[in-house]
Design a protein around this motif. Structure first.
Motif, PDB file in Angstrom:
ATOM      1  N   LEU A   1       0.859  -1.179   0.005  1.00 16.44           N
ATOM      2  CA  LEU A   1       0.025  -0.121   0.028  1.00 16.44           C
ATOM      3  C   LEU A   1       0.905   1.164   0.024  1.00 16.44           C
ATOM      4  CD1 LEU A   1      -3.020  -1.133   2.701  1.00 16.44           C
ATOM      5  CD2 LEU A   1      -2.888  -0.693   0.219  1.00 16.44           C
ATOM      6  N   GLY A   2       1.868   1.229   0.957  1.00 18.93           N
ATOM      7  CA  GLY A   2       2.881   2.354   0.813  1.00 18.93           C
ATOM      8  C   GLY A   2       3.456   2.619  -0.509  1.00 18.93           C
ATOM      9  N   PHE A   3       3.853   1.444  -1.099  1.00 16.26           N
ATOM     10  CA  PHE A   3       4.587   1.726  -2.525  1.00 16.26           C
ATOM     11  C   PHE A   3       3.370   2.272  -3.562  1.00 16.26           C
ATOM     12  CE2 PHE A   3       7.847  -0.135  -5.561  1.00 16.26           C
ATOM     13  CZ  PHE A   3       7.126   0.118  -6.761  1.00 16.26           C
ATOM     14  N   ILE A   4       2.376   1.559  -3.500  1.00 13.41           N
ATOM     15  CA  ILE A   4       1.343   1.829  -4.648  1.00 13.41           C
ATOM     16  C   ILE A   4       0.783   3.166  -4.520  1.00 13.41           C
ATOM     17  CG2 ILE A   4      -1.070   1.443  -5.617  1.00 13.41           C
ATOM     18  CD1 ILE A   4      -0.371  -1.565  -4.757  1.00 13.41           C
ATOM     19  N   ILE A   5       0.546   3.683  -3.360  1.00 14.70           N
ATOM     20  CA  ILE A   5      -0.030   5.140  -2.956  1.00 14.70           C
ATOM     21  C   ILE A   5       0.987   6.074  -3.334  1.00 14.70           C
ATOM     22  CG2 ILE A   5      -1.131   6.668  -1.396  1.00 14.70           C
ATOM     23  CD1 ILE A   5      -2.482   4.290  -0.120  1.00 14.70           C
TER      24      ILE A   5
END
Length: 464
Positions: A113-117
């Motif tokens: 989630l940290g990567f994608i957002i």
């Protein structure tokens, strides 16, 4: 007439790219190491993380330019607003890409989630940032000045990070008695530099972008729709040419980065020279970006790119001939990076020329969408890089940690040299014979666009 470039823009445009490149350097050089050796995720989970994030990022990045182009102008303008609203999102989420919270599964979900957002937000911000180049520029010389500065700051960040980044993460982890936290803080510091740099771009471009009312009048209330973007892309042959040619540049850069370690471990058999190689080649890329403005002004962007791509081919061939002579090889690869640094600046100019061609052809300005296409070559090259390296190493009989054989050394040299040289040669020919725009033609098309707008504005006033 556009507002002339200020001294601040001429000298410091690109500081935002320094912070952005610090983040990308952290990801490219440390993310895999963090997942396997620091966070100690099982290899199956590591594979899942990298596959999911890579696939989602590739899909999102393709739509970033269209989003910037189609979304209604916000308070601070159609382009500049993204420089203000997206970086804080990156700062708050990028740190979770380098975290280990909870069980392996929970932590993996948080990392994804940290990567994608963070990537979704930075894609929008960087598309807006590169879209500033054609917006700010009145002519090709302006574009070359701005893109040259961007290239310099990009490559300076690589030099800085190569010696400061990893040691800082290790030191912070040791000082805080938590290795993971050291990497999390490093990611946060890089993201903070990104925020500060993009805010600087936001401030130094104040007064250059049309207001909401000016944009509304210029477009006569018409909005750019998805079909306009598709039509512009399908009829914009120079854009297709430069995307294919730019794939040659990104492929060269990625293969150079990925295979350098193999060269010093299995051919030079001296990993102590590897950091020196990284430093010298990064400095050469900085010089290439700096001198791009002089080369571009002298020869124009198109011919400069042709010559620089040809230069890459020549020095790579020389590197293949003398690959067992480490000093000569290092010199050849430094000259390759000099050319790559220059191309990093000048290819942006060619992308911006296709904006004018597209508007002249279709009557619709899709600047941000076209500048967003800059990410496509890197995505293509990422796929090609994996295929080339895996195939070349397998064909040469590579076994991790085994003593190098002559066949393995030749195989690594071929992957390192032959494939990038072929890509660079094809790119040079594509631009020379396929990219038929030059500064004179672009100026004529821009004049036609301006006349069309004036005529349309007069008719609108008469109707009112």
């Amino acid at each position: 007439m556009k507002k002339p470039l200020s001294k601040t823009l001429k000298r410091f445009y690109g500081v935002g790219d320094f912070g952005f490149c610090m983040m990308t350097a952290a990801e490219l050089s440390l993310f895999m190491l963090f997942l396997t050796d620091v966070a100690k995720f099982p290899l199956g989970i590591v594979a899942a993380i990298t596959t999911i994030t890579g696939a989602v990022d590739a899909i999102i990045s393709l739509f970033s330019g269209a989003i910037v182009n189609m979304v209604k102008p916000m308070k601070w303008g159609k382009i500049r607003s993204w420089l203000l609203i997206c970086p804080p999102i990156v700062l708050m989420t990028f740190i979770f890409q380098f975290s280990k919270i909870g069980s392996d599964i929970t932590a993996a979900v948080i990392v994804c989630l940290g990567f994608i957002i963070s990537h979704a937000a930075w894609n929008l911000a960087t598309v807006a940032n590169v879209s500033l180049v054609p917006m700010l520029s009145s002519n090709e010389d302006d574009k070359i000045i701005l893109t040259s500065r961007r290239g310099m700051f990009n490559n300076l960040a690589k030099v800085f990070f190569s010696y400061i980044g990893p040691p800082l993460a290790i030191y912070l982890g040791f000082a805080l008695h938590n290795e993971v936290t050291g990497y999390t803080i490093l990611a946060g510091l890089c993201a903070l530099l990104f925020c500060i740099g993009y805010f600087a771009h936001f401030k130094m471009t104040e007064g250059y972008e049309p207001t909401q009312e000016e944009i509304r009048k210029e477009s006569n209330g018409e909005k750019v729709k998805a079909k306009d973007l598709i039509r512009n892309f399908l009829t914009n042959y120079p854009l297709m040419v430069i995307i294919l040619a730019d794939t040659g540049r990104t492929l060269v850069n990625m293969l150079m980065s990925a295979l350098a370690g193999y060269y010093y471990k299995y051919i030079a058999e001296d990993m102590g020279l590897f950091p020196l190689h990284l430093f010298i080649t990064a400095c050469a890329a900085v010089l290439g970006a700096y001198f791009a403005k002089f080369i571009g002004k002298k020869l124009q962007a198109k011919m400069s790119c042709v010559i620089l791509f040809a230069g890459i081919t020549v020095f790579l061939v020389l590197g293949r001939v003398f690959y067992q002579n480490v000093p000569v090889f290092m010199f050849c690869l430094s000259m390759v990076q000099f050319c790559v640094g220059g191309l990093q600046a000048l290819t942006v100019v060619l992308y911006s020329d296709t904006i004018v061609y597209g508007e002249w052809k279709t009557g619709k300005n899709t600047a941000s969408f076209i500048m967003g296409m800059i990410v496509v070559p890197s995505k293509i090259s990422q796929i090609l890089k994996g295929l080339i390296i895996a195939s070349a190493l397998a064909a040469a009989g590579f076994v991790a940690g085994a003593a190098p054989t002559p066949e393995l050394q030749v195989g690594i040299a071929n992957a390192y040299i032959i494939f990038p040289a072929t890509g660079a040669l094809i790119a040079s020919l594509l631009i020379l014979f396929g990219f038929r725009l030059n500064s004179k033609k672009v100026a004529e098309m821009q004049q036609g666009i301006d006349e069309r707008k004036c005529t349309s504005a007069v008719k609108t006033e008469q109707i009112k």
